[in-house]
Design a protein around this motif. Structure first.
Motif, mmCIF file in Angstrom:
data_model
loop_
_atom_site.group_PDB
_atom_site.id
_atom_site.type_symbol
_atom_site.label_atom_id
_atom_site.label_comp_id
_atom_site.label_asym_id
_atom_site.label_seq_id
_atom_site.Cartn_x
_atom_site.Cartn_y
_atom_site.Cartn_z
ATOM 1 N N TYR A 107 0.832 -1.205 0.000
ATOM 2 C CA TYR A 107 0.000 0.000 0.000
ATOM 3 C C TYR A 107 0.867 1.255 0.000
ATOM 4 O O TYR A 107 0.554 2.239 -0.675
ATOM 5 C CB TYR A 107 -0.920 -0.015 1.218
ATOM 6 N N ARG A 108 1.950 1.224 0.750
ATOM 7 C CA ARG A 108 2.851 2.381 0.785
ATOM 8 C C ARG A 108 3.499 2.618 -0.572
ATOM 9 O O ARG A 108 3.700 3.768 -0.982
ATOM 10 C CB ARG A 108 3.919 2.161 1.855
ATOM 11 N N ILE A 109 3.822 1.538 -1.272
ATOM 12 C CA ILE A 109 4.385 1.689 -2.617
ATOM 13 C C ILE A 109 3.336 2.232 -3.577
ATOM 14 O O ILE A 109 3.623 3.084 -4.424
ATOM 15 C CB ILE A 109 4.922 0.341 -3.127
ATOM 16 N N GLY A 110 2.107 1.742 -3.460
ATOM 17 C CA GLY A 110 1.055 2.156 -4.378
ATOM 18 C C GLY A 110 0.748 3.637 -4.314
ATOM 19 O O GLY A 110 0.478 4.267 -5.346
ATOM 20 N N THR A 111 0.776 4.221 -3.123
ATOM 21 C CA THR A 111 0.517 5.658 -3.012
ATOM 22 C C THR A 111 1.563 6.469 -3.762
ATOM 23 O O THR A 111 1.238 7.480 -4.404
ATOM 24 C CB THR A 111 0.485 6.073 -1.530
ATOM 25 N N ARG A 112 2.806 6.030 -3.724
ATOM 26 C CA ARG A 112 3.881 6.755 -4.418
ATOM 27 C C ARG A 112 3.826 6.532 -5.927
ATOM 28 O O ARG A 112 4.113 7.447 -6.707
ATOM 29 C CB ARG A 112 5.234 6.319 -3.857
ATOM 30 N N VAL A 113 3.454 5.330 -6.333
ATOM 31 C CA VAL A 113 3.323 5.056 -7.766
ATOM 32 C C VAL A 113 2.214 5.903 -8.376
ATOM 33 O O VAL A 113 2.371 6.490 -9.458
ATOM 34 C CB VAL A 113 3.053 3.555 -8.002
ATOM 35 N N LEU A 114 1.099 6.003 -7.694
ATOM 36 C CA LEU A 114 -0.016 6.817 -8.190
ATOM 37 C C LEU A 114 0.389 8.285 -8.290
ATOM 38 O O LEU A 114 0.084 8.954 -9.289
ATOM 39 C CB LEU A 114 -1.225 6.662 -7.273
ATOM 40 N N ILE A 141 -4.971 0.529 -14.325
ATOM 41 C CA ILE A 141 -4.178 -0.262 -13.380
ATOM 42 C C ILE A 141 -3.599 -1.487 -14.074
ATOM 43 O O ILE A 141 -2.422 -1.827 -13.899
ATOM 44 C CB ILE A 141 -5.041 -0.676 -12.176
ATOM 45 N N GLN A 142 -4.433 -2.154 -14.879
ATOM 46 C CA GLN A 142 -3.992 -3.375 -15.555
ATOM 47 C C GLN A 142 -2.887 -3.103 -16.578
ATOM 48 O O GLN A 142 -2.049 -3.976 -16.829
ATOM 49 C CB GLN A 142 -5.202 -4.019 -16.243
ATOM 50 N N SER A 143 -2.826 -1.898 -17.117
ATOM 51 C CA SER A 143 -1.828 -1.594 -18.148
ATOM 52 C C SER A 143 -0.732 -0.659 -17.629
ATOM 53 O O SER A 143 0.435 -1.058 -17.505
ATOM 54 C CB SER A 143 -2.518 -0.970 -19.366
ATOM 55 N N GLN A 144 -1.087 0.575 -17.279
ATOM 56 C CA GLN A 144 -0.070 1.579 -16.939
ATOM 57 C C GLN A 144 0.625 1.290 -15.614
ATOM 58 O O GLN A 144 1.858 1.365 -15.519
ATOM 59 C CB GLN A 144 -0.712 2.973 -16.908
ATOM 60 N N VAL A 145 -0.161 0.983 -14.585
ATOM 61 C CA VAL A 145 0.447 0.725 -13.276
ATOM 62 C C VAL A 145 1.320 -0.522 -13.329
ATOM 63 O O VAL A 145 2.449 -0.535 -12.815
ATOM 64 C CB VAL A 145 -0.645 0.595 -12.199
ATOM 65 N N TRP A 146 0.813 -1.579 -13.963
ATOM 66 C CA TRP A 146 1.594 -2.820 -14.060
ATOM 67 C C TRP A 146 2.881 -2.597 -14.840
ATOM 68 O O TRP A 146 3.938 -3.102 -14.482
ATOM 69 C CB TRP A 146 0.757 -3.905 -14.728
ATOM 70 N N GLY A 151 7.203 -3.706 -15.590
ATOM 71 C CA GLY A 151 7.751 -3.660 -16.937
ATOM 72 C C GLY A 151 6.863 -4.246 -18.009
ATOM 73 O O GLY A 151 7.256 -4.298 -19.176
ATOM 74 N N LYS A 152 5.664 -4.694 -17.660
ATOM 75 C CA LYS A 152 4.744 -5.273 -18.636
ATOM 76 C C LYS A 152 3.333 -5.161 -18.085
ATOM 77 O O LYS A 152 3.139 -5.106 -16.875
ATOM 78 C CB LYS A 152 5.078 -6.745 -18.909
ATOM 79 N N PRO A 153 2.324 -5.105 -18.944
ATOM 80 C CA PRO A 153 0.943 -5.074 -18.439
ATOM 81 C C PRO A 153 0.523 -6.424 -17.898
ATOM 82 O O PRO A 153 1.126 -7.458 -18.212
ATOM 83 C CB PRO A 153 0.119 -4.677 -19.676
ATOM 84 N N ALA A 154 -0.521 -6.425 -17.082
ATOM 85 C CA ALA A 154 -1.081 -7.685 -16.589
ATOM 86 C C ALA A 154 -1.724 -8.435 -17.751
ATOM 87 O O ALA A 154 -2.070 -7.864 -18.783
ATOM 88 C CB ALA A 154 -2.087 -7.426 -15.482
ATOM 89 N N ASP A 155 -1.905 -9.730 -17.570
ATOM 90 C CA ASP A 155 -2.374 -10.579 -18.667
ATOM 91 C C ASP A 155 -3.882 -10.528 -18.876
ATOM 92 O O ASP A 155 -4.356 -10.969 -19.930
ATOM 93 C CB ASP A 155 -1.941 -12.023 -18.422
ATOM 94 N N PHE A 194 1.344 -8.395 -1.504
ATOM 95 C CA PHE A 194 2.095 -7.154 -1.699
ATOM 96 C C PHE A 194 1.555 -6.395 -2.905
ATOM 97 O O PHE A 194 1.318 -5.188 -2.845
ATOM 98 C CB PHE A 194 3.568 -7.486 -1.881
ATOM 99 N N THR A 195 1.340 -7.103 -4.009
ATOM 100 C CA THR A 195 0.771 -6.473 -5.204
ATOM 101 C C THR A 195 -0.648 -5.999 -4.956
ATOM 102 O O THR A 195 -1.059 -4.940 -5.447
ATOM 103 C CB THR A 195 0.800 -7.472 -6.374
ATOM 104 N N ALA A 196 -1.410 -6.785 -4.192
ATOM 105 C CA ALA A 196 -2.780 -6.380 -3.862
ATOM 106 C C ALA A 196 -2.789 -5.060 -3.093
ATOM 107 O O ALA A 196 -3.678 -4.221 -3.297
ATOM 108 C CB ALA A 196 -3.460 -7.478 -3.056
ATOM 109 N N GLY A 197 -1.813 -4.867 -2.213
ATOM 110 C CA GLY A 197 -1.728 -3.607 -1.495
ATOM 111 C C GLY A 197 -1.464 -2.431 -2.419
ATOM 112 O O GLY A 197 -1.994 -1.327 -2.218
ATOM 113 N N ILE A 198 -0.645 -2.639 -3.459
ATOM 114 C CA ILE A 198 -0.387 -1.577 -4.437
ATOM 115 C C ILE A 198 -1.678 -1.192 -5.155
ATOM 116 O O ILE A 198 -2.006 -0.005 -5.310
ATOM 117 C CB ILE A 198 0.687 -2.036 -5.447
ATOM 118 N N VAL A 199 -2.429 -2.209 -5.592
ATOM 119 C CA VAL A 199 -3.687 -1.944 -6.307
ATOM 120 C C VAL A 199 -4.685 -1.238 -5.393
ATOM 121 O O VAL A 199 -5.375 -0.296 -5.811
ATOM 122 C CB VAL A 199 -4.263 -3.267 -6.841
#
Length: 244
Positions: A107-114, A141-146, A151-155, A194-199
Motif C-alpha cells: 500500500y505504501r508503494i502504491g501511493t507513491r506510484v499513483l 491499473i492493468q496496463s499503466q500501473v503494471w 515492466g509489462k501489463p497484466a495478462d 504485496f501487489t494487492a496492497g499496491i492496487v
C-alpha cells in the motif's frame, strides 16, 4: 589477526638492477634508459576529489520524466523482495498476519506510484484528464500501473459472473513470485498480497475504495499464476449507476 606484509615493489631503476640495465644498453656509455615516475596513490586520490566549490547532484533534483524508461535489474528486484519477505516472516504470528503486513507494505508503494503517474500525466499532457468511471480506472491499473512497476501489463482483467462488485486482474507470470519458494507449512501464503496492497492504494487514491486480496491460482500451464481480487465498496457501484 595478523596478515602477511606484501612484497615491496621494486623500482626499475633500483641499485640492484643497474647492472642489468647497463648490460642491455645499446652503447657502452653509462647512460641508462629511464621510465616516467608513476604517481603515488596519495596524489591520485587527491586529483580525483571534486573541487571544493562543486555542488554534487541531488537525487531529488533529477527529472522524473527521464527515468520513465529506465529499468531495474530483475535479480536486484527479486533479491530485495525476498529479503523483505524474510524480514516480515520473522515478525508475524500466522499466515493472515503475514499477508496483512505484505499488503501494508505494498500500500505504501502504491501511493507513491499513483503520485508519480499523475505527475507525469499532468506534466506531459496539454489537457490532463482524470478518470471518474470504474472500467477506465481498472484498465489503467492493468496496463499503466503494471507496466510502471513490473515492466509489462497484466495478462487480463475479468469481471466476476457471481458478484457484481468483484473484478479480477490476472498475472500469469508475476515477477514477485518468480523467485519465491514458499515452505510447505505455510503453503497457503500468497506473496501477491504485496501487489494487492499496491492496487488497493491506487484505487483509494482515485476515490474507488475497495478491498483487494491476492490469491495463488496456479495451473499446469502457469505454475506461478496469481489473481488479484478487487471487491468494491457499495458507494462505488452506486456512483456508477448515477453516471450511466
Amino acid at each position: 589477526m595478523a596478515y602477511a606484509q606484501p612484497h615491496p615493489r621494486q623500482s626499475v631503476l633500483s641499485t640492484s638492477s643497474h647492472s642489468s640495465v647497463e648490460h642491455l644498453s645499446p652503447t657502452s656509455s653509462s647512460t641508462r634508459f629511464s621510465l616516467p615516475t608513476a604517481p603515488s596513490i596519495h596524489s591520485t586520490l587527491a586529483s580525483t576529489k571534486p573541487p571544493a566549490n562543486r555542488v554534487l547532484p541531488n537525487i531529488y533534483d533529477r527529472n522524473l520524466n527521464k527515468t520513465r524508461t529506465s529499468e531495474v535489474s530483475a535479480s536486484a528486484f527479486a533479491f530485495l523482495f525476498s529479503e523483505t519477505v524474510q524480514y516480515t516472516q520473522k515478525r508475524v504470528s500466522g499466515i493472515n498476519d503475514f499477508e496483512r503486513r505484505l499488503n501494508t507494505l505494498g500500500y505504501r508503494i502504491g501511493t507513491r506510484v499513483l503520485e508519480l503517474l499523475i505527475w507525469r500525466n499532468e506534466s506531459t499532457s496539454k489537457i490532463p484528464k482524470r478518470e471518474i468511471r470504474l472500467l477506465p480506472v481498472l484498465l489503467m491499473i492493468q496496463s499503466q500501473v503494471w507496466r510502471a512497476i513490473f515492466g509489462k501489463p497484466a495478462d487480463g482483467l475479468e469481471k466476476s459472473s457471481a458478484n457484481v462488485d468483484e473484478y479480477m486482474i490476472i498475472d500469469n507470470d508475476p515477477l514477485l513470485e518468480r523467485h519465491i519458494s514458499v515452505p510447505r507449512d505455510i503453503s497457503q501464503l500468497s506473496c501477491s498480497s504485496f501487489t494487492a496492497g499496491i492496487v488497493e492504494a491506487v484505487l483509494d487514491g482515485l476515490n474507488f475504495p475497495a478491498r483487494v486480496t491476492g490469491h495463488n491460482t496456479a495451473n499446469a500451464q502457469y505454475p506461478s499464476k496469481v489473481t488479484i481480487l478487487i471487491k468494491l465498496e457499495k458507494s462505488v457501484l452506486e456512483r456508477e449507476e448515477l453516471l450511466k
